[in-house]
Design a protein around this motif. Structure first.
Motif, PDB file in Angstrom:
ATOM      1  N   ILE A 273      26.020 113.223  68.150  1.00 44.27           N
ATOM      2  CA  ILE A 273      26.356 114.390  68.979  1.00 44.27           C
ATOM      3  C   ILE A 273      25.085 114.962  69.608  1.00 44.27           C
ATOM      4  CG2 ILE A 273      27.283 116.739  68.972  1.00 44.27           C
ATOM      5  CD1 ILE A 273      29.158 115.797  66.667  1.00 44.27           C
ATOM      6  N   ILE A 274      23.997 115.072  68.803  1.00 46.19           N
ATOM      7  CA  ILE A 274      22.720 115.577  69.338  1.00 46.19           C
ATOM      8  C   ILE A 274      22.243 114.684  70.478  1.00 46.19           C
ATOM      9  CG2 ILE A 274      20.257 115.957  68.830  1.00 46.19           C
ATOM     10  CD1 ILE A 274      21.117 116.614  65.926  1.00 46.19           C
ATOM     11  N   THR A 275      22.267 113.368  70.248  1.00 44.77           N
ATOM     12  CA  THR A 275      21.818 112.415  71.265  1.00 44.77           C
ATOM     13  C   THR A 275      22.630 112.562  72.549  1.00 44.77           C
ATOM     14  OG1 THR A 275      21.237 110.864  69.504  1.00 44.77           O
ATOM     15  CG2 THR A 275      21.342 109.981  71.721  1.00 44.77           C
ATOM     16  N   MET A 276      23.959 112.706  72.403  1.00 47.76           N
ATOM     17  CA  MET A 276      24.829 112.849  73.573  1.00 47.76           C
ATOM     18  C   MET A 276      24.518 114.120  74.357  1.00 47.76           C
ATOM     19  SD  MET A 276      28.509 111.547  72.112  1.00 47.76           S
ATOM     20  CE  MET A 276      29.384 111.851  73.662  1.00 47.76           C
ATOM     21  N   VAL A 277      24.385 115.243  73.630  1.00 44.90           N
ATOM     22  CA  VAL A 277      24.129 116.539  74.281  1.00 44.90           C
ATOM     23  C   VAL A 277      22.786 116.510  75.015  1.00 44.90           C
ATOM     24  CG1 VAL A 277      23.623 118.976  73.830  1.00 44.90           C
ATOM     25  CG2 VAL A 277      25.582 117.892  72.718  1.00 44.90           C
ATOM     26  N   VAL A 278      21.755 115.963  74.354  1.00 43.77           N
ATOM     27  CA  VAL A 278      20.419 115.901  74.964  1.00 43.77           C
ATOM     28  C   VAL A 278      20.423 114.958  76.164  1.00 43.77           C
ATOM     29  CG1 VAL A 278      18.016 115.248  74.572  1.00 43.77           C
ATOM     30  CG2 VAL A 278      19.246 116.517  72.826  1.00 43.77           C
ATOM     31  N   LEU A 279      21.137 113.832  76.047  1.00 42.70           N
ATOM     32  CA  LEU A 279      21.223 112.883  77.164  1.00 42.70           C
ATOM     33  C   LEU A 279      21.905 113.505  78.377  1.00 42.70           C
ATOM     34  CD1 LEU A 279      22.052 109.227  76.071  1.00 42.70           C
ATOM     35  CD2 LEU A 279      20.305 109.988  77.651  1.00 42.70           C
ATOM     36  N   MET A 280      22.939 114.336  78.140  1.00 42.55           N
ATOM     37  CA  MET A 280      23.616 115.025  79.240  1.00 42.55           C
ATOM     38  C   MET A 280      22.618 115.872  80.026  1.00 42.55           C
ATOM     39  SD  MET A 280      27.134 116.079  77.260  1.00 42.55           S
ATOM     40  CE  MET A 280      27.868 117.063  78.561  1.00 42.55           C
ATOM     41  N   SER A 281      21.728 116.557  79.274  1.00 44.67           N
ATOM     42  CA  SER A 281      20.703 117.381  79.906  1.00 44.67           C
ATOM     43  C   SER A 281      19.651 116.509  80.583  1.00 44.67           C
ATOM     44  CB  SER A 281      20.050 118.278  78.857  1.00 44.67           C
ATOM     45  OG  SER A 281      18.955 118.970  79.397  1.00 44.67           O
ATOM     46  N   LEU A 282      19.214 115.440  79.899  1.00 44.23           N
ATOM     47  CA  LEU A 282      18.151 114.564  80.413  1.00 44.23           C
ATOM     48  C   LEU A 282      18.560 113.854  81.699  1.00 44.23           C
ATOM     49  CD1 LEU A 282      15.489 112.811  80.081  1.00 44.23           C
ATOM     50  CD2 LEU A 282      16.940 111.192  78.877  1.00 44.23           C
ATOM     51  N   ILE A 283      19.683 113.114  81.641  1.00 46.58           N
ATOM     52  CA  ILE A 283      20.117 112.317  82.795  1.00 46.58           C
ATOM     53  C   ILE A 283      20.451 113.215  83.976  1.00 46.58           C
ATOM     54  CG2 ILE A 283      21.844 110.671  83.633  1.00 46.58           C
ATOM     55  CD1 ILE A 283      19.960 109.403  81.650  1.00 46.58           C
ATOM     56  N   GLY A 284      21.064 114.363  83.673  1.00 44.81           N
ATOM     57  CA  GLY A 284      21.392 115.315  84.736  1.00 44.81           C
ATOM     58  C   GLY A 284      20.149 115.772  85.470  1.00 44.81           C
ATOM     59  N   ALA A 285      19.075 116.066  84.680  1.00 42.89           N
ATOM     60  CA  ALA A 285      17.817 116.524  85.292  1.00 42.89           C
ATOM     61  C   ALA A 285      17.158 115.411  86.088  1.00 42.89           C
ATOM     62  CB  ALA A 285      16.875 117.023  84.200  1.00 42.89           C
ATOM     63  N   GLY A 371       8.545 116.466  74.710  1.00 40.74           N
ATOM     64  CA  GLY A 371       9.493 117.042  73.749  1.00 40.74           C
ATOM     65  C   GLY A 371      10.627 116.085  73.434  1.00 40.74           C
ATOM     66  N   LEU A 372      11.115 115.435  74.473  1.00 38.70           N
ATOM     67  CA  LEU A 372      12.223 114.490  74.281  1.00 38.70           C
ATOM     68  C   LEU A 372      11.812 113.310  73.402  1.00 38.70           C
ATOM     69  CD1 LEU A 372      15.179 114.319  75.562  1.00 38.70           C
ATOM     70  CD2 LEU A 372      14.233 112.380  76.793  1.00 38.70           C
ATOM     71  N   SER A 373      10.557 112.863  73.565  1.00 42.69           N
ATOM     72  CA  SER A 373      10.078 111.713  72.779  1.00 42.69           C
ATOM     73  C   SER A 373      10.047 112.041  71.288  1.00 42.69           C
ATOM     74  CB  SER A 373       8.686 111.287  73.249  1.00 42.69           C
ATOM     75  OG  SER A 373       7.710 112.241  72.878  1.00 42.69           O
ATOM     76  N   LEU A 374       9.848 113.321  70.949  1.00 44.76           N
ATOM     77  CA  LEU A 374       9.834 113.735  69.543  1.00 44.76           C
ATOM     78  C   LEU A 374      11.235 113.712  68.933  1.00 44.76           C
ATOM     79  CD1 LEU A 374       7.406 116.809  69.634  1.00 44.76           C
ATOM     80  CD2 LEU A 374       6.895 114.500  68.834  1.00 44.76           C
ATOM     81  N   ALA A 375      12.249 113.846  69.792  1.00 37.84           N
ATOM     82  CA  ALA A 375      13.609 114.006  69.286  1.00 37.84           C
ATOM     83  C   ALA A 375      14.497 112.772  69.410  1.00 37.84           C
ATOM     84  CB  ALA A 375      14.282 115.178  70.011  1.00 37.84           C
ATOM     85  N   MET A 376      14.429 112.098  70.545  1.00 36.84           N
ATOM     86  CA  MET A 376      15.457 111.118  70.919  1.00 36.84           C
ATOM     87  C   MET A 376      15.646 109.991  69.895  1.00 36.84           C
ATOM     88  SD  MET A 376      17.459 110.900  73.561  1.00 36.84           S
ATOM     89  CE  MET A 376      18.475 109.752  74.429  1.00 36.84           C
ATOM     90  N   MET A 377      14.649 109.110  69.765  1.00 37.69           N
ATOM     91  CA  MET A 377      14.810 107.959  68.884  1.00 37.69           C
ATOM     92  C   MET A 377      14.769 108.322  67.393  1.00 37.69           C
ATOM     93  SD  MET A 377      15.750 105.625  70.764  1.00 37.69           S
ATOM     94  CE  MET A 377      15.864 104.279  69.583  1.00 37.69           C
ATOM     95  N   PRO A 378      13.934 109.309  66.957  1.00 35.67           N
ATOM     96  CA  PRO A 378      14.018 109.706  65.555  1.00 35.67           C
ATOM     97  C   PRO A 378      15.417 110.148  65.135  1.00 35.67           C
ATOM     98  CG  PRO A 378      11.982 110.536  66.485  1.00 35.67           C
ATOM     99  CD  PRO A 378      12.765 109.933  67.629  1.00 35.67           C
ATOM    100  N   VAL A 379      16.077 110.931  66.002  1.00 35.78           N
ATOM    101  CA  VAL A 379      17.431 111.399  65.677  1.00 35.78           C
ATOM    102  C   VAL A 379      18.401 110.219  65.597  1.00 35.78           C
ATOM    103  CG1 VAL A 379      19.416 112.687  66.598  1.00 35.78           C
ATOM    104  CG2 VAL A 379      17.153 113.742  66.562  1.00 35.78           C
ATOM    105  N   MET A 380      18.325 109.318  66.587  1.00 33.93           N
ATOM    106  CA  MET A 380      19.234 108.173  66.597  1.00 33.93           C
ATOM    107  C   MET A 380      18.979 107.247  65.402  1.00 33.93           C
ATOM    108  SD  MET A 380      19.876 105.242  69.488  1.00 33.93           S
ATOM    109  CE  MET A 380      20.043 106.409  70.821  1.00 33.93           C
ATOM    110  N   THR A 381      17.700 107.012  65.095  1.00 34.76           N
ATOM    111  CA  THR A 381      17.357 106.139  63.966  1.00 34.76           C
ATOM    112  C   THR A 381      17.844 106.735  62.660  1.00 34.76           C
ATOM    113  OG1 THR A 381      15.360 105.484  65.171  1.00 34.76           O
ATOM    114  CG2 THR A 381      15.476 104.861  62.860  1.00 34.76           C
ATOM    115  N   SER A 382      17.667 108.051  62.522  1.00 33.12           N
ATOM    116  CA  SER A 382      18.137 108.740  61.316  1.00 33.12           C
ATOM    117  C   SER A 382      19.641 108.536  61.126  1.00 33.12           C
ATOM    118  CB  SER A 382      17.822 110.234  61.430  1.00 33.12           C
ATOM    119  OG  SER A 382      18.383 110.952  60.355  1.00 33.12           O
ATOM    120  N   GLY A 383      20.386 108.619  62.224  1.00 31.61           N
ATOM    121  CA  GLY A 383      21.835 108.419  62.144  1.00 31.61           C
ATOM    122  C   GLY A 383      22.204 106.991  61.786  1.00 31.61           C
ATOM    123  N   LEU A 384      21.565 106.020  62.459  1.00 34.02           N
ATOM    124  CA  LEU A 384      21.874 104.605  62.204  1.00 34.02           C
ATOM    125  C   LEU A 384      21.460 104.178  60.796  1.00 34.02           C
ATOM    126  CD1 LEU A 384      20.845 103.143  65.677  1.00 34.02           C
ATOM    127  CD2 LEU A 384      23.166 103.212  64.747  1.00 34.02           C
TER     128      LEU A 384
END
Length: 489
Positions: A273-285, A371-384
């Motif tokens: 969910i975090i990855t999806m929400v952040v991606l919505m903001s990222l890709i939109g920008a 900021g995104l680099s600190l969050a994106m893959m760590p969050v996804m890896t933690s989930g997987l």
């Protein structure tokens, strides 16, 4: 059932490197064509709507292929899938490079996407299979470099190529490297995924294709046609109903093509969910900023691409570093400050004007990507990391599918917000006293356009804050404990 695989005998570095290279060019092709559409429109004498299908068809085919990648990974060997995928992608690239009619170019894009749609989930599944849980951060950091850097560098590269060559050069530059990747893959890629030989369920594949395809098409056209358009509503509602039937069928099948029970692991669900929400903001920008620069400010496609480049470089440098940090401290410590930076920098884009400098845009965007680099893959890896080994392919497929869907939704929401806010803008006429009617009208139009962009970035700021709040629910530490005992379930 295939024989037991000895992972100790496999050279992991070259194998992951070649798969990263394949995924890089697959993702690069998603944004490479964006700046070339006006040239293609003139070349073939087609409308903007027709040309947009070059992007939409690629997205739709990707959206159809990714959900069934888990089934393919369990049905065929790693070598069979990757060599086939890169061969199909290479064939599509060749056809695109020599296309002299629009239908042929459109067909080539579909062929490209049929290959690229499998490469990213396959790469992530291989990483999860051959890298121990406690060392995955570094490998997933390299994957994060590919996921963020490739789409970001696409507009810059295409802008430069279009200044010197025809649009066909966009494909002809990729072609030799794609062929080289295929040759190296023949020697480097080994069979590491287990084959369980699931039965082909044609109905599931059809439901998945029309469900995810309908949603993606609906959301990708909502930004242009509006949310009340009959075609948009039909695709979104129809896609949602078909998708519900697909999920219902997967939960009833003994061996589903996409395992929805991955969502019973709470940290995986929160991470996604975090990855999806952040991606919505990222890709939109990433969509809005080049639009603002080119339509409101008159910058060239190359200049708007160059504005994004420092951010892409920052992301490229930081992704492997944050991967190593994740292995030491976990996702939560990185994600919360990372998403705070994303939220603040996104909010700084809510004060755009007709005088905002190129330097300001480039610096704020670069800090945002840090900021995104600190969050994106760590969050996804933690989930997987929470998933049992047998569900790695399904976790990768689910993550990649929902990223595609969220990117489409985010773009549609922010573009619609922008156009609606611009349309409903009510100017303070006292600001335009003393100007001629023509000058006043021009300034009102400019003010309305800027108001649209600023409002869209305000919505993107709320999305980023929502992601930061959700990050508070991630586990402290490396979050690998659940992964070890969950195998027994």
């Amino acid at each position: 059932m295939s024989s037991e695989i000895n992972l100790d005998q496999i050279k992991k570095g070259p194998m992951i490197a070649v798969m990263l290279l394949g995924a890089f060019f697959a993702l690069l092709n998603e944004t490479l064509l964006a700046t070339a559409l006006p040239t293609i429109i003139n070349d073939f004498g087609i409308t903007e709507n027709k040309a947009q299908w070059l992007t939409t068809a690629f997205l739709l085919t990707n959206g159809v292929m990714i959900p069934i990648s888990a089934f393919l990974i369990e049905r065929f060997t790693t070598r069979q899938i990757f060599l086939t995928a890169i061969s199909v992608f290479t064939a599509g690239t060749l056809v695109a490079g020599i296309s002299h009619t629009f239908p042929l170019l459109l067909t080539a894009r579909v062929i490209q996407a049929a290959g690229s749609g499998i490469m990213l989930p396959l790469m992530m599944t291989v990483v999860l299979t051959i890298i121990p849980v406690e060392k995955r951060g570094g490998a997933m950091g390299a994957a994060g470099l590919v996921i963020a850097f490739a789409p970001a560098i696409g507009p810059t590269l295409s802008g430069w190529l279009l200044e010197h060559f025809s649009w066909r050069s966009l494909f002809l530059v990729v072609l030799p490297i794609s062929i080289l990747t295929l040759i190296i893959a023949y020697f480097a890629v080994k069979n590491v995924t287990k084959q369980t030989n699931p039965k082909i369920d044609i109905l599931s594949i059809l439901l998945s294709s029309f469900g995810f395809g309908g949603l993606l098409f609906g959301f990708s056209t909502a930004g242009e046609d509006g949310w009340t358009d009959t075609k948009v509503l039909t695709c979104i509602i129809g896609g949602a109903i078909i998708l519900a039937l697909f999920i219902w069928r997967q939960l009833r099948l003994k061996t589903p093509i996409l395992e929805f029970r991955v969502f019973k692991f709470k940290i995986f669900s929160i991470s996604l969910i975090i990855t999806m929400v952040v991606l919505m903001s990222l890709i939109g920008a990433e969509t809005l900023l080049p639009l603002y620069m080119q339509t409101a400010r008159g910058f060239s496609p190359l200049e708007s691409g160059l504005m994004l480049l420092p951010g892409a470089i920052v992301m490229g440098i930081m992704s492997p570093i944050t991967g190593v940090l994740f292995d030491k401290v976990g996702a939560r410590v990185l994600a919360i400050p990372g998403l705070l930076i994303v939220s603040v920098t996104t909010f700084l884009f809510t004060n755009l004007s007709m005088d905002t400098s190129f330097t300001y845009l480039a610096i704020i965007y670069a800090i945002r990507m840090f900021g995104l680099s600190l969050a994106m893959m760590p969050v996804m890896t933690s989930g997987l990391n929470q998933l049992p080994q047998k569900w790695n392919a399904h976790g990768s497929a689910m993550a990649n599918t929902l990223q595609q869907v969220s990117a489409s939704i985010g773009t549609a929401i922010l573009v619609t917000t922008m156009t609606t806010a611009a349309k409903n803008y009510e100017p303070d006429m006292t600001d335009f006293q003393g100007l001629s009617q023509a000058e006043a009208q021009q300034q009102i139009m400019n003010a309305a356009t800027i108001n649209g962009y600023n409002t869209a970035f305000l919505v993107a700021s709320f999305l980023s804050v929502a992601g930061m709040v959700l990050a508070l629910f991630l586990k402290k530490g490396k979050g690998t404990e659940e992964a070890s005992h969950v195998e027994q379930e």
